[in-house]
Motif scaffolding. Sequence first.
Motif, short mmCIF file in Angstrom:
data_model
loop_
_atom_site.label_atom_id
_atom_site.label_comp_id
_atom_site.label_asym_id
_atom_site.label_seq_id
_atom_site.Cartn_x
_atom_site.Cartn_y
_atom_site.Cartn_z
N MET A 166 0.86 -1.16 0.00
CA MET A 166 0.00 0.00 0.00
C MET A 166 0.91 1.23 0.00
N GLY A 167 0.76 2.05 -1.01
CA GLY A 167 1.62 3.21 -1.16
C GLY A 167 1.43 4.28 -0.09
N ASN A 168 0.21 4.54 0.29
CA ASN A 168 -0.07 5.59 1.25
C ASN A 168 -0.74 4.99 2.49
N PRO A 169 -0.08 4.98 3.64
CA PRO A 169 -0.67 4.38 4.84
C PRO A 169 -2.00 5.02 5.24
N LEU A 170 -2.18 6.29 4.97
CA LEU A 170 -3.43 6.96 5.31
C LEU A 170 -4.61 6.33 4.57
N GLY B 162 -4.93 3.18 3.89
CA GLY B 162 -5.27 1.98 4.64
C GLY B 162 -6.05 2.29 5.90
N VAL B 163 -5.66 3.34 6.60
CA VAL B 163 -6.38 3.72 7.82
C VAL B 163 -7.79 4.17 7.47
N THR B 164 -7.94 4.94 6.42
CA THR B 164 -9.26 5.39 5.98
C THR B 164 -10.12 4.19 5.59
N GLU C 147 -7.48 -8.49 -2.38
CA GLU C 147 -6.18 -8.07 -2.92
C GLU C 147 -5.12 -7.99 -1.82
N LEU C 148 -5.51 -7.45 -0.67
CA LEU C 148 -4.57 -7.37 0.45
C LEU C 148 -4.15 -8.76 0.91
N MET D 14 -4.19 -11.52 -0.84
CA MET D 14 -3.34 -12.13 -1.88
C MET D 14 -1.93 -11.54 -1.82
N SER D 15 -1.82 -10.24 -1.60
CA SER D 15 -0.49 -9.61 -1.56
C SER D 15 0.34 -10.10 -0.38
N CYS D 16 -0.33 -10.58 0.66
CA CYS D 16 0.38 -11.16 1.82
C CYS D 16 0.70 -12.63 1.61
N GLY D 17 0.21 -13.22 0.54
CA GLY D 17 0.47 -14.62 0.26
C GLY D 17 -0.47 -15.58 0.98
N LEU D 18 -1.55 -15.07 1.56
CA LEU D 18 -2.49 -15.94 2.26
C LEU D 18 -3.49 -16.61 1.32
N LEU D 19 -3.66 -16.03 0.16
CA LEU D 19 -4.48 -16.62 -0.90
C LEU D 19 -3.63 -16.63 -2.17
#
Length: 172
Positions: A1-5, A7-9, A49-50, A52-57
């Motif tokens: 995720m390019g911008n942490p804000l 993700g928080v939003t 998508e998140l 999958m990006s962590c490799g859990l799916l």
Amino acid sequence: MGNPLTGVTWLYNPYVPRFLRDLADGSIPLTHNAFDKLEPWCAAAHLRELVMSCGLLPAVDKLLLLFERWLPGHLTAIGDHRHRRVVKEFATWKVQPWLRALAERGPLTPASRRNAGAQIMRATEFLAWLSETTRSTSGRGSRSRCCCSTAGRSAESSGSPSTTCSPTAMAS
């Protein structure tokens, strides 16, 4: 995720805490099929998508997933059950394998996703047009089905459907 804000939003989205809680307690299995059933689909797609990006799916092309999510809704909207069956078979045996093969070679482009959807839409429109055309001409002594139909074909017109079907042949 390019911008942490971002993700928080996203975490403040009313569906996200429920999705995360249900993933944690096992109410939502960690499978692509489970994510396919989640609503609203947009929040579920982002969470998928998140994950999958962590490799859990296992990674699956996003545009392929979007097409596969769109297709059942389109099929449900087709009123004639015979048309729905034909379009479903076309999608299952022609369009989806083509998209999957493209996705195996690299990420799908928006144009390839649009092309797949357009093929399904044109097939649906063609079947509706064909049904309307045969319905409107059946009262004038014309055939009530396409000349490609093998039922009732005489021995002298036993050519393949691709060579015998034409607008003029249908009107005879």
